[in-house]
Design a protein around this motif. Structure first.
Motif, short mmCIF file in Angstrom:
data_model
loop_
_atom_site.label_atom_id
_atom_site.label_comp_id
_atom_site.label_asym_id
_atom_site.label_seq_id
_atom_site.Cartn_x
_atom_site.Cartn_y
_atom_site.Cartn_z
N LEU A 52 108.10 26.78 -90.19
CA LEU A 52 107.92 28.02 -89.60
C LEU A 52 108.21 27.72 -87.98
CD1 LEU A 52 105.15 29.96 -91.17
CD2 LEU A 52 107.59 30.58 -91.15
N ARG A 111 113.29 38.20 -85.98
CA ARG A 111 114.42 37.27 -85.57
C ARG A 111 115.35 37.31 -86.85
NH1 ARG A 111 113.26 31.02 -84.93
NH2 ARG A 111 115.31 30.07 -85.48
N GLY A 134 111.55 28.92 -88.19
CA GLY A 134 111.19 30.26 -88.30
C GLY A 134 111.08 31.08 -89.89
N TRP A 135 111.37 30.30 -90.62
CA TRP A 135 111.40 30.79 -92.19
C TRP A 135 110.94 29.59 -92.95
CZ3 TRP A 135 114.76 28.77 -95.91
CH2 TRP A 135 115.71 27.98 -95.66
N PHE A 145 108.98 34.68 -92.86
CA PHE A 145 109.91 34.64 -91.91
C PHE A 145 109.37 35.45 -90.77
CE2 PHE A 145 111.70 37.61 -94.76
CZ PHE A 145 112.09 38.65 -94.19
N LEU A 146 109.98 34.98 -89.52
CA LEU A 146 109.70 35.96 -88.38
C LEU A 146 110.53 37.35 -88.39
CD1 LEU A 146 110.07 33.02 -85.58
CD2 LEU A 146 107.86 33.85 -86.77
#
Length: 209
Positions: free
Chosen positions: A15, A181, A19-20, A177-178
């Motif tokens: 992450l 984003r 970010g995922w 995930f964020l």
């Protein structure tokens, strides 16, 4: 005893860098099976409602954007399967806070049922006037999902939405995930598709404008 079936440190590292992350067999088989049973039972009881877009007074049903139905887990919080799921997801939240300092304070989540033909067009999970939603969670409940049945989540990995991955909605898979984003969509499902979708939220998320 934790029901998590994966290395939390690896997930946090992924992450932080990407970010995922996609985690197969994330929770115990018992939690997954019990959640599936619970989801189908409350679906058959008619407790779901057609999903809307937007929030508060701006909420509206827009079938051209999404055609699933949902039931918020806080409405069935007493179910043992939901309690076990929430406990496991709380373990993830605490670990993410320790590793990434995101300041997460709660998880809001719902069962989602996509009848045959249902979809959700490309969107972001964060509202324009509220940035509380920080980390999106999707946990799948579909046993032996055939690839030709569609229903994948398509996660766009770049700002121009040219690069993407498709994740099969197979039981036990967890996607994180964020929320602000990554654009994403749910491709049309050719058979009934079940999941638990949620958002880890931070406190005081209302934006100043």
């Amino acid at each position: 005893m934790s029901q998590l079936q994966f290395d939390l440190d690896h997930v946090i590292d992924t992450l932080a860098s990407e970010g995922w992350v996609v985690i197969p067999h994330a929770l115990s088989a018992a939690i997954t099976a019990n959640l599936r049973t619970a989801c189908l039972e409350v679906w058959q009881q008619g407790l779901f409602h057609e999903a809307a877009t937007g929030r508060a007074d701006g909420q509206a049903r827009r079938a051209e954007i999404r055609s699933d139905s949902v039931l918020w887990l806080d409405q069935v919080a007493a179910l043992p399967a939901v309690q076990a799921y929430n406990a496991a997801m709380d373990d993830i939240m605490q670990a993410v806070n320790r590793g990434l300092y995101l300041g997460l304070v709660e998880l809001e989540s719902h069962f989602a049922v996509y009848p045959e033909g249902a979809f959700y067009k490309k969107h972001l999970d964060r509202f324009q006037d509220d940035d509380a939603r920080t980390l999106t969670t999707v946990f799948y409940l579909n046993e032996a999902w055939p690839q030709q049945a569609g229903g994948q989540i398509r996660l766009y990995l770049d700002a121009d939405c040219r690069e993407f991955i498709d994740v099969e909605p197979e039981a036990g898979t967890l996607v994180l995930f964020l929320s602000d984003r990554f654009w994403h969509e749910v491709l049309p499902a050719r058979q009934q598709r079940l999941s638990v979708t949620g958002w880890y939220r931070r406190r005081g998320g209302n934006m100043p404008w």
